[in-house]
Design a protein around this motif. Sequence first.
Motif, PDB file in Angstrom:
ATOM      1  N   TYR A  17       3.069  16.207  -1.095  1.00 33.98           N
ATOM      2  CA  TYR A  17       1.807  17.254  -1.856  1.00 33.98           C
ATOM      3  C   TYR A  17       0.743  17.185  -0.672  1.00 33.98           C
ATOM      4  CZ  TYR A  17      -1.748  13.367  -2.654  1.00 33.98           C
ATOM      5  OH  TYR A  17      -2.400  12.342  -2.599  1.00 33.98           O
ATOM      6  N   THR A  18       1.112  16.739   0.435  1.00 34.35           N
ATOM      7  CA  THR A  18       0.155  17.209   1.692  1.00 34.35           C
ATOM      8  C   THR A  18       0.526  18.528   2.355  1.00 34.35           C
ATOM      9  OG1 THR A  18       1.260  15.658   2.810  1.00 34.35           O
ATOM     10  CG2 THR A  18      -0.764  15.209   2.063  1.00 34.35           C
ATOM     11  N   VAL A  19       2.061  18.735   2.206  1.00 33.69           N
ATOM     12  CA  VAL A  19       2.493  20.140   2.685  1.00 33.69           C
ATOM     13  C   VAL A  19       2.833  20.947   1.638  1.00 33.69           C
ATOM     14  CG1 VAL A  19       3.214  19.336   4.951  1.00 33.69           C
ATOM     15  CG2 VAL A  19       4.773  18.898   2.927  1.00 33.69           C
ATOM     16  N   PHE A  44       1.047   7.324   1.211  1.00 31.28           N
ATOM     17  CA  PHE A  44      -0.047   8.406   1.013  1.00 31.28           C
ATOM     18  C   PHE A  44      -1.498   7.827   1.229  1.00 31.28           C
ATOM     19  CE2 PHE A  44      -1.119   8.272  -3.310  1.00 31.28           C
ATOM     20  CZ  PHE A  44       0.098   8.237  -4.164  1.00 31.28           C
ATOM     21  N   THR A  45      -1.568   6.556   0.562  1.00 32.87           N
ATOM     22  CA  THR A  45      -2.910   5.951   0.646  1.00 32.87           C
ATOM     23  C   THR A  45      -3.135   5.473   2.292  1.00 32.87           C
ATOM     24  OG1 THR A  45      -2.496   4.940  -1.471  1.00 32.87           O
ATOM     25  CG2 THR A  45      -4.482   4.199  -0.174  1.00 32.87           C
ATOM     26  N   ARG A  84     -10.381  10.495  -1.939  1.00 32.57           N
ATOM     27  CA  ARG A  84     -10.017  11.019  -0.422  1.00 32.57           C
ATOM     28  C   ARG A  84     -11.091  12.231  -0.043  1.00 32.57           C
ATOM     29  NH1 ARG A  84      -5.539  14.451   1.863  1.00 32.57           N
ATOM     30  NH2 ARG A  84      -5.970  14.322   4.017  1.00 32.57           N
ATOM     31  N   ARG A 131      -3.413  -0.016  -5.953  1.00 37.71           N
ATOM     32  CA  ARG A 131      -3.247  -1.313  -5.474  1.00 37.71           C
ATOM     33  C   ARG A 131      -4.075  -2.323  -6.089  1.00 37.71           C
ATOM     34  NH1 ARG A 131      -3.424  -4.184  -0.240  1.00 37.71           N
ATOM     35  NH2 ARG A 131      -5.475  -3.233   0.315  1.00 37.71           N
ATOM     36  N   GLN A 141      -7.923   9.809  -7.705  1.00 33.86           N
ATOM     37  CA  GLN A 141      -7.969   9.052  -6.263  1.00 33.86           C
ATOM     38  C   GLN A 141      -8.268  10.197  -5.234  1.00 33.86           C
ATOM     39  OE1 GLN A 141      -4.117   7.948  -4.597  1.00 33.86           O
ATOM     40  NE2 GLN A 141      -5.263   5.763  -3.943  1.00 33.86           N
ATOM     41  N   MET A 159       0.824  -1.207   0.073  1.00 33.67           N
ATOM     42  CA  MET A 159      -0.038   0.015   0.020  1.00 33.67           C
ATOM     43  C   MET A 159       0.877   1.093   0.057  1.00 33.67           C
ATOM     44  SD  MET A 159      -3.199   0.777   2.769  1.00 33.67           S
ATOM     45  CE  MET A 159      -4.130  -0.370   2.285  1.00 33.67           C
ATOM     46  N   GLN A 160       0.459   2.197  -1.014  1.00 35.08           N
ATOM     47  CA  GLN A 160       1.386   3.318  -0.971  1.00 35.08           C
ATOM     48  C   GLN A 160       1.355   4.098   0.354  1.00 35.08           C
ATOM     49  OE1 GLN A 160       2.932   4.450  -3.894  1.00 35.08           O
ATOM     50  NE2 GLN A 160       2.016   2.995  -5.405  1.00 35.08           N
ATOM     51  N   GLU A 191      -6.578   8.281   8.854  1.00 37.49           N
ATOM     52  CA  GLU A 191      -7.432   9.135   8.834  1.00 37.49           C
ATOM     53  C   GLU A 191      -8.975   8.878   8.932  1.00 37.49           C
ATOM     54  OE1 GLU A 191      -6.740  12.374   6.017  1.00 37.49           O
ATOM     55  OE2 GLU A 191      -4.924  12.958   7.277  1.00 37.49           O
ATOM     56  N   ARG A 192      -9.065   7.988   8.109  1.00 31.04           N
ATOM     57  CA  ARG A 192     -10.726   7.659   8.120  1.00 31.04           C
ATOM     58  C   ARG A 192     -10.908   6.470   8.915  1.00 31.04           C
ATOM     59  NH1 ARG A 192     -12.432   5.797   2.128  1.00 31.04           N
ATOM     60  NH2 ARG A 192     -12.142   7.766   1.088  1.00 31.04           N
ATOM     61  N   ARG A 208      -1.682   6.948   4.933  1.00 31.30           N
ATOM     62  CA  ARG A 208      -2.080   8.094   5.619  1.00 31.30           C
ATOM     63  C   ARG A 208      -3.860   8.117   5.569  1.00 31.30           C
ATOM     64  NH1 ARG A 208      -1.055  14.452   5.313  1.00 31.30           N
ATOM     65  NH2 ARG A 208      -3.126  14.971   6.114  1.00 31.30           N
ATOM     66  N   PHE A 209      -4.399   8.408   4.310  1.00 31.98           N
ATOM     67  CA  PHE A 209      -5.543   8.562   3.927  1.00 31.98           C
ATOM     68  C   PHE A 209      -6.682   7.497   4.829  1.00 31.98           C
ATOM     69  CE2 PHE A 209      -4.403  10.589  -0.025  1.00 31.98           C
ATOM     70  CZ  PHE A 209      -3.936  11.738   0.408  1.00 31.98           C
ATOM     71  N   LYS A 210      -6.098   6.468   4.814  1.00 29.69           N
ATOM     72  CA  LYS A 210      -6.840   5.231   5.440  1.00 29.69           C
ATOM     73  C   LYS A 210      -6.886   5.510   6.860  1.00 29.69           C
ATOM     74  CE  LYS A 210      -7.430   1.886   1.910  1.00 29.69           C
ATOM     75  NZ  LYS A 210      -8.107   0.775   1.485  1.00 29.69           N
ATOM     76  N   LEU A 251     -10.341   4.009  -1.643  1.00 30.25           N
ATOM     77  CA  LEU A 251      -8.732   4.627  -2.014  1.00 30.25           C
ATOM     78  C   LEU A 251      -8.208   3.905  -2.978  1.00 30.25           C
ATOM     79  CD1 LEU A 251      -7.876   6.197   1.310  1.00 30.25           C
ATOM     80  CD2 LEU A 251      -7.647   7.277  -0.772  1.00 30.25           C
ATOM     81  N   ASP A 252      -8.261   2.280  -2.681  1.00 28.42           N
ATOM     82  CA  ASP A 252      -7.550   1.428  -3.370  1.00 28.42           C
ATOM     83  C   ASP A 252      -7.946   0.096  -3.034  1.00 28.42           C
ATOM     84  OD1 ASP A 252      -6.442   0.890  -0.765  1.00 28.42           O
ATOM     85  OD2 ASP A 252      -4.627   0.845  -1.254  1.00 28.42           O
ATOM     86  N   ASP A 304       4.201  14.129   6.139  1.00 25.13           N
ATOM     87  CA  ASP A 304       3.171  13.785   6.762  1.00 25.13           C
ATOM     88  C   ASP A 304       3.668  13.536   8.079  1.00 25.13           C
ATOM     89  OD1 ASP A 304       1.377  13.927   4.535  1.00 25.13           O
ATOM     90  OD2 ASP A 304       1.761  11.715   4.292  1.00 25.13           O
TER      91      ASP A 304
END
Lengths: 581, 329, 287
Positions: free
Chosen positions: C250-252, A260-261, B175, B277, B170, A257-258, A267-268, A263-265, B182-183, A281
């Motif tokens: 890209y978040t900052v 940044f993905t 998001r 992914r 994405q 898993m990337q 957060e959720r 991080r988004f997951k 997301l994936d 981040d």
Amino acid sequence: MRSIPRRPEATRLGVAILGVALATVACEADVAAPLGPRREVPPTQGGVLRSAFFTDVRSLDAATAFDTASAVIEGLIYDQLVTYDRHGKLSPQLAESIEVSPDGLRYTFTLRRGVLFHDGAPLGADDVKRSVERTLHPDTPCPVPSYYERIVGWGEYHEGRAPELTGVRVESEHVVSFQLAQPDATFLHVMALPIMAPVCESAGRTWTREFSRRACGAGPYRLVRFEHGDAVEVERHDGYWQSGKPYVDRIVWYLAMQPFTQRFKFERGDLDYIRELGEADSLLYRRSAAWQGLGEWEQPLSTFGVFMNAELRPFDNRHVRRAVAFALDRDQLAQVRPGHVAPTGRMTPDAIAPEAVRDVGQRHDLDRALEEMRLAGLAWDPATRTGGWPEEIEYLAILDSFGQQAGELLQQQLARIGLRVRIQLVGFPTYLARTGRRRTVPMGSVGWNADYPEPSTFFEPILTSRAIQDEESQNASFFSNAELDALLARARVTTDEAERGRLYRRAEEIVRDEAPWAVAYSYRYFELWQPYLHGYRPHPVLQQDVRFAWLDRGARPARAGLFPWRRRSGRTTLALATVLP
Amino acid sequence: MSWLLRRLAVSAFTVWAVVTATFVVFNVLPEDPARVIAGPQARPADVARIREQLGLDRPLHVRYGRFFGGLISLRPPADPATDSAVRIGGVGLDLGVSYLRRRPVTELLGKALPPTLLLGVLALIVQVVVGGVAGCLAAARRNGLLDWGTVALTLIGISAPTFLTGLLLQHFFARTLGWFPLDGYGATWGERLHAAALPAATLGLFGAAYYTRLVRDEMLVLLRQDWVRTAWAKGLPRWRVLVRHALRNALMPLVTVVGLELGGLVGGAIVTEKIFRWPGIGSLSVDAIVERDGPVVFGVVLLLASTVVAANFLVDLAYAVLDPRVRRR
Amino acid sequence: MERRALRRFQRNRGAVVGLVIVAGLLAFAAIGPLLAGHDPNTSDFAAARDGLGGPGGPSRAHPLGLDPLFRDLASRLAHGARVSLLVGLVATAVSVSVGAVVGMVSGWAADGRAGFVDSALMRLVDVGLSFPYLLLVMAIGTALGDVTIVTILLVLGLTSWFGTARIVRSKTLQVRSLDFVVASRALGQPSWAVLLRHVLPNVAGPLIVIASASVAQMIIAESVLAYLQVGLPPPTATWGRMLQEGQRYYTVAPRLAVAPGLCIFLGVLGFNLLGEGVRDALDPKET
């Protein structure tokens, strides 16, 4: 046949749409709030814990899997005879007690009673012998059998000349002993690797490729699902020998898993704990007041730097190597990845460095660097920009690694002492092949992870003349120093801590002065967890050890359903508002 | 008949040549998978053993012979436990065992193929439906707001590289809006379709953009023709003329485009699958290449080349059936 | 003919927009590095920091701010433009020339005594069109390390000529059977002379159309290679690599990814518009 748009408005609209889309990306330099409150709760059973890796897990077979990601999951599935406690000290796990003979040649393990494998079979001494023999069998693709070469009979067994490993003996139903040919101060450390874990007999007495999918041991969790590139899922082993543990019902570890993905997951609330935050981040989270106490740096057990090939010009001259070590500005490297890159000038990382070595190390000093260049006969005049080494020097780094950025900075730093560097980026396989070949690569990025938490692992395999070969040399510097060889050999058989400390101090001094490496930094990760996850902190040795964490399920907010936008309407409106001017 | 045979022979030759070229390139690269498998810190003696176990110490022609020799087998497996072939009827296809994952390559491909097919089919649907509808509408409302809006969007679709579109979709839809996952791939078909939306859009958008303009231009030519005017003059509803004749015409160029675009689709799929992914052929092949997992790479290349060749073959066949002149060429 | 085509091109506003974008990029590549006034490969650790202590955002000294290694972003973008344009134009030239030569030779040799040359070349084209290049390029790229601009040009140029060769071949077949070509052959003119004098001018139209569409594809291809890290080695600034490196921030600091992303997009858009304008001007089916 096809036509082009006739209208400039079309183009303008196109650019505008893209601009808006990019702008929505642009205005979110903040972190989401922690999910739910942090309450002090006692350990309770239940719940699902989810995390993710950037990489795939190659295998879950204790005998063959040796990469970082595999080791984390193996820590859940297998228990070893011996492991590390919260302070990073060796402590018995499946063994109740460990006895070492006075000559240091015989280790006797008395096993705990009542330990059950995942298949329900009880653990006995013969299981230990069977598992060790399975790992070291000639047909088993174990990556590191030679760690165990000091066990009596290893050679005969591993070559296929003997039917059993004679040095491992079943003394009684619950007692097993290991006889060594020579004393070995690192033996218990290599016994703590998952590679030596007892495994179920029902999963096969000998190695087959099917084992990885039926991975079966005596650890706190048993494997339910393993899909490459997708996820590993484990479930609580009810028959675990520590009663009442583990607490979490199920652990899901997503793979590939990337960051940044992730991080988004996180957060959720789709992930409860993460480690592979991007640098930017992690900075945001570290600065956020709401997240204080919910994150921590892991202790790095690795050292990175620049190797210089002592057999190739200009690095066959120790003054040039010393000049590089002095010219390297480690603080600049650290500024590029604040927090993650910790500058260091010494081989052994803080976590395992004996007290005696802590004040030794290379450091940045531009004047000394210029002086060393002069001593090498390659004086560089910064004012006129003349002198130095006339040719470009190739610097080899692995692509997509920090070694690349370090190289780009090093290139600028070495230009100030008259060394011109050309960066070459290659994939990992090529990097290994080329750096291991004699007289091939003059310099490059290099790193080493502790095989086990003991200083010898940072010298013996990489800086001794024993590690030099024409091909596949682990000693990328091709550095050979008789004094270093001798004192490391002594350290290996010495059990006196103070004496070992003195020997390692001398080893550090040799590296500092002879500079086979310009030692540069250690790389560490910032780990972060949601407030409802309890009982987890980075372990000093075992990576991502979440075995005995528990969840405060009452504090965990309900998960979003199939139509999550219904619950997040406020934000959706806002986002739509940016699209529709 | 002889045309068919010759065409088949050429197809087989093409696949063989592609796989052989890949094999040679991979085996002359100055590096050694054994060291990657053993790990960066493995000791040389241990690496040597692994190399021997995998047969990597044999000369190139021996490995080549073994690869192609074992490819197709008619006999039943000697030992079902270690068999790495997939069998259809009595014929087995054996692509060897992955160095790193230690699973039969046929099994890995079998697992990765359905996700990629799903993605490919959905992307194709996006391409045809979006492209067809947008193309028709744009043509029908020529020079109107709809037309230039469509044309503008197609320009973006054509000019934005897949990795850019993918990341933007994405970020925005998964998001910010949270409409899609997301994936990931999902366990049920519902989940899979839901999860496939964004990658399929990423992949289909480029094709859709291209296709929209194809359809639009075809339609524009069409709409000026006499029989269309006659149809309208006779009082047939405008939409009916459009749909009846447009749709047929919209599907015609598709045959050609699909054949030509398969290669490009694969390139796009690699990036798209990585971002989302998606456990398909693209992800599998990138990992295999980075880790020098030879058998997996050859398997993927064999599969891809066969697909492209088969698609071209079918296109040719379709033309030949429709137009007998082709056969004489 | 040429004059009419030119007029058609001028009336085509999309094409003019494309021309403006392309001209802008050319200017950016030519004088941008001078205007930026910073070396693209030198870190400036003395420059102002952002709120998080990272490389600073836009300021008077650095109009677009600094990149993750504290280098001037604007200057790097301008140098990246040079790479993209150079690759786009030269790789197209390589691709189109090889495709034209192979196509003409193949078409000329078809059905004659040298028919085997045609078959061999067309089989090569078959194979070439079925090859998963990205996989192969990644494999070789990660093994080479020493990628230069010449390598990139050759890789892109030599893997993209197959389609062109096919088109040129069929065009050559058509031209070959035209009366005046048959006549000049009968008069004993050598093949190369006929090819050069009669065939080449006739395939020039399609070639120009192919070439103008191909530049945009080459720019994308270069950026994909750089994005996948198998392009030019650092510290050379290329848009694809800058996007890849900026993405993690890209978040900052979204500008780090947005700026090169926008550059790639604009470059491709410009050449696409221009290319289609050229095609429509030369091939006026619709008007």
